[in-house]
Design an enzyme around this catalytic site. Sequence first.
Site, PDB file in Angstrom:
ATOM      1  CB  THR A   7      40.752  67.602  43.952  1.00  0.00           C
ATOM      2  OG1 THR A   7      41.978  68.099  44.509  1.00  0.00           O
ATOM      3  CG2 THR A   7      40.578  68.162  42.556  1.00  0.00           C
ATOM      4  CB  ALA A  55      45.230  66.048  43.702  1.00  0.00           C
ATOM      5  CB  CYS A  64      41.851  62.359  46.710  1.00  0.00           C
ATOM      6  SG  CYS A  64      42.702  63.700  45.848  1.00  0.00           S
TER       7      CYS A  64
END
Length: 235
Positions: free
Chosen positions: A95, A162, A193
Amino acid sequence: MEQNRNVFFQDWDVVDYKDAWEKQEEILSSIVKQKTENRVNSTEIPTNNYLFFVEHPHVYTLGKSGKPENLLLDEIGLEERQATYYKINRGGDITYHGPGQIVGYPILDLENFFTDIHLYLRTLEEAIIQTLAHYSIVAGRYEGYTGVWLDADNEKARKICAMGVRCSRWVTMHGFAFNVNADLSYFQNIVPCGIDDKDVTSMERELGRKVDIEEVKVVLKDKIADLFEMNLIQI
């Protein structure tokens, strides 16, 4: 041991990722040490809980189950984007963190709340969902994935927050990355991700305007406190 739902809160402002990671590890270790001492010495000294908000300079982080090839930049590319890269010990894949994003690090002894890591993640997601609802943005969950999504039930599905956590002896660290005014072009340099067929969005993109990130922090902090039934103490 009696549950301690007091949580020390602090906004770290802008902090280098590695410095924040080391600080989290230090705090987690101290809590785990106290739990061990309680068990060995048959004591009931309450364990502390913490919640930190932070913004990071541009950085990519890869979780322990992630694939390095999901970073689409080499060292020269990272330098050109003025970004750093770390392999870290949370769950999840790769991420991005950067300015305009609220990164939240709850370091909680879940034995003070509930010993259910899935409920923990769902509760964090719910805090983000309710915060977005405060701004008239309808968000929800995408079955099979963590994090918070918009239009998760159709081809326009896009992620706005996220999540990736580590839990040791029921003590959490790492947390969530919530896109408020984040530069979304940085997500083009990764497979976010590990999902290559879904978009990433932000509050700014959805509302068509810059959002007061400090105001969002206040709303989000209150939602987390309410959902976890915690007493936040500013430090």
